[in-house]
Design an enzyme around this catalytic site. Structure first.
Site, short mmCIF file in Angstrom:
data_model
loop_
_atom_site.label_atom_id
_atom_site.label_comp_id
_atom_site.label_asym_id
_atom_site.label_seq_id
_atom_site.Cartn_x
_atom_site.Cartn_y
_atom_site.Cartn_z
N GLU A 73 -12.58 71.33 88.92
CA GLU A 73 -13.50 72.02 87.70
C GLU A 73 -12.24 72.16 86.71
O GLU A 73 -11.23 72.57 86.77
CB GLU A 73 -13.60 73.55 88.03
CG GLU A 73 -14.43 74.15 87.00
CD GLU A 73 -14.86 75.96 87.55
OE1 GLU A 73 -15.23 76.31 86.44
OE2 GLU A 73 -14.49 75.95 88.44
N ARG A 308 -6.26 74.68 103.73
CA ARG A 308 -5.50 74.19 102.18
C ARG A 308 -3.85 74.44 102.32
O ARG A 308 -3.33 74.86 103.36
CB ARG A 308 -5.87 75.20 101.17
CG ARG A 308 -5.47 76.67 101.55
CD ARG A 308 -6.13 77.63 100.71
NE ARG A 308 -5.80 77.23 99.32
CZ ARG A 308 -6.31 77.95 98.33
NH1 ARG A 308 -7.32 78.71 98.40
NH2 ARG A 308 -5.72 77.74 97.18
N LYS A 318 -4.99 79.71 90.16
CA LYS A 318 -5.14 79.38 88.65
C LYS A 318 -4.74 80.55 87.84
O LYS A 318 -4.30 80.65 86.82
CB LYS A 318 -6.28 78.61 88.39
CG LYS A 318 -6.33 77.21 88.94
CD LYS A 318 -7.73 76.64 88.56
CE LYS A 318 -7.72 75.16 89.05
NZ LYS A 318 -9.10 74.53 88.69
#
Length: 609
Positions: A73, A308, A318
């Site tokens: 994204e 992850r 983020k």
């Protein structure tokens, strides 16, 4: 002096190649190899671009054996965790004669920006990969599929599989239930198909405010998987989109859009991180329904999850990374202390080191913590045979050779050389570094002790050492200022001991020290970076990560470097002998005018002790 370039260590991601048998196997490779053996996706067709079932039916058999994708994204800069995902998805496509797609998941118009789009493209190219089947191919964009997504939503309504819900967000949350209690049907759940279609089209036409209603899939409000309790698939959002402008005021939810994007692109193996594992049943449900309706081509993509990256001394949120930037705790997204790809690149990390790191940590289904020293070790290994050497004095004190004029002649400068690569790779000839020695040189302050500790082998009164690449010298003492601080170290030159000349080893010494000539040394700004956090898990368990910021994560010093380093090109890596690996800063370094170097990594792991 010439400088080595740093090409990507792998072939282009879409090159035709057999599976790399040197790679360690993992569950993803086993799945892909099983699918290839069984021909799971052998019937797929590819019409040259993404599209629905009818579009691909007109195409030829897909030349790509598999299709993977990397779907960021564009709402921030990519970090080291994304680098792992990039290496997995592009690497698998490369190794199995496939294609990896770069697709921007731009379904959230308020948080996306072209700045992030450009940074993502640049990061992937720097890592050594291309996408979508050609080196110059444009990335795909989820927003290009909005028309199909809307069509798919209307199909679900017409099939009795979706409805418009006008409950408030609070009512929807309360009626969703929890892990111990089933959900409660919405009062709008049994509207007629005609009512739902009319209301959905009114949503599309901008007749309602943000949040007034949503479109929900009709599945099972009693499902033990809460994600299957009639999830929202479209919401109202009056916001301009960077790609589609103001064409839409309704936008698909990520969980609805993502499977459709995969299917339109004929993805075979949709690989994501474990937090999406609970979403897989909805992914499969949606694929089954749209394939049954003939909208999408079968076989549908399948989702697989891996753990992850959890890296010590790093945060990858983020939101938290943005806070560090916005609150000026760091100097931007590309600060060399940041775990962003642009930060790692500016710090001196190489594509080969990051790819080696991704391979070394492997792909698993279980969460674990990877020590930051593993990443640093991969960089050391990559640079050991590549990085040109150079002398740099980081804490200088002047050394005066008191008999220089008598032995060599007043004002004489003697040329010296050293190999740029002491151990060049096979078939590579090392370039030669050139510099001079004269009456005065700079040495490290720690290389002189007036009263040496036990075992000390460097300069102290009466001891001999070699100036590396130069001469043997004998220390005679030092001078001090009024406060007692040493201002100069004094020594005499031992004649006929220049490195590389006959008889130069006739005088035996126990140490050789690095140095830079006063005559041709150049002042350079050197940024000594350390880890940004003192806590190995700075934000685990709800901890305030700001409390563990390392106050000494950056020290800026003025060093003196040899001429070859002053002429370095920005972005090139070097080993400052005895100190560590450094990189000429990509932004601030000016060749021959304003040298600026960043510490990339020390010669050994100092944190493990």
């Amino acid at each position: 002096m010439s400088h080595p370039s740093h090409p990507a260590s792998t072939a282009a991601a879409n090159s035709a190649a057999a599976p790399d048998t040197t790679k360690s196997s993992n569950f993803l490779r086993q799945i892909i190899e099983s699918d290839l053996e069984k021909g799971t996706y052998a019937s797929r067709r590819w019409a040259g671009s993404p599209g629905d079932a009818a579009h691909h039916a007109q195409g030829a058999p897909d030349p790509a054996k598999i299709r993977t994708r990397f779907p960021p994204e564009p709402n921030g800069y990519l970090h080291v965790g994304h680098a792992k995902s990039i290496c997995i998805n592009f690497g698998l496509a490369r190794d199995y004669n496939g294609v990896c797609h770069l697709r921007f998941d731009d379904t959230n118009p308020e948080k996306e920006d072209i700045e992030y789009v450009n940074s993502i493209v640049d990061a992937i190219k720097w890592l050594g990969f291309d996408w979508n089947g050609a080196p110059d191919a444009a990335p795909y964009q989820a927003s290009d599929y909005f028309d199909f997504m809307y069509r798919a939503a209307e199909y679900l309504i017409e099939a009795g599989l979706a409805y418009v819900d006008e409950q408030t967000p609070e009512q929807m949350r309360a009626n969703r239930g929890d892990f111990g209690k089933p959900g409660v049907d919405s009062p709008f759940r049994n509207r007629t198909t005609a009512e739902n279609l009319a209301r959905f089209r009114e949503m599309r036409d901008g007749k309602y405010e943000d949040g007034a209603m949503v479109l929900r899939a009709k599945i099972d409000m009693a499902s033990p998987n809460i994600n299957m309790r009639d999830p929202a698939i479209y919401r109202i959002k009056h916001a301009e989109h960077h790609n589609t402008g103001n064409k839409w005021c309704i936008y698909p939810m990520y969980t609805f859009a993502h499977p459709i994007e995969d299917a339109l692109e004929q993805i075979t193996h949709s690989i994501c991180t474990l937090e999406f594992e609970d979403q897989r049943p909805f992914y499969d449900w949606l694929m089954d329904r749209l394939c049954e309706g003939g909208l999408l081509a079968a076989p549908a993509p399948h989702q697989y999850e891996f753990a992850r990256l959890n890296l010590t001394y790093v945060i990858t949120s983020k939101r938290k990374l943005a806070a560090l930037v916005n609150e000026k705790k760091v100097n931007g997204w590309d600060d060399p202390r940041m775990p962003t790809i642009v930060g790692l690149r500016r710090r001196g990390y190489t594509p080969a080191a990051i790819q080696a790191f991704a391979e070394r940590i492997g792909v698993t289904k279980s969460d674990s913590w990877i020590d930051y020293s593993t990443l640093e070790g991969c960089l050391r290994e990559d640079l050991e045979l590549k990085a040109h050497r150079g002398f740099a004095v980081l804490n200088p004190v002047k050394l005066v050779l008191t008999n220089w004029d008598e032995v060599m002649g007043a004002g004489h400068l003697e040329p010296c050389t050293q190999p740029a690569l002491p151990h060049p790779p096979e078939g590579v000839e090392s370039p030669t570094r050139h510099f001079t020695i004269g009456k005065e040189v700079w040495i490290e302050r720690e290389d002189f002790e007036e009263v040496p500790p036990k075992g000390y082998k460097r300069l102290f009164p009466g001891n001999k050492v070699r100036l590396k690449g130069g001469y043997v010298i004998e220390c005679t003492g030092c001078t001090k200022d009024a406060s007692g601080s040493i201002t100069e170290v004094l020594a005499t030159l031992v004649p006929d001991t220049k490195s590389g000349t006959p008889g130069s080893d006739s005088v035996k010494v126990k140490a050789a020290i690095t140095w830079v000539g006063v005559a041709d040394g150049v002042n350079a700004e050197v940024r000594m970076y350390d880890r940004l956090f003192l806590d190995a898990q700075p934000d685990a368990g709800g901890k305030d990560y700001l409390e563990s910021l390392n106050p000494n994560s950056l020290k800026v010093i003025t060093a003196i470097v040899e001429p070859s380093l002053a002429n370095a090109a920005a972005g090139h890596n070097f080993q400052f002998e005895r100190h560590g690996y450094f990189v000429a800063d990509r932004v601030d370094h000016v060749l021959g005018n304003k040298p600026v170097f960043n510490l990339a990594v020390g010669l050994r792991d100092s944190w493990g002790k």
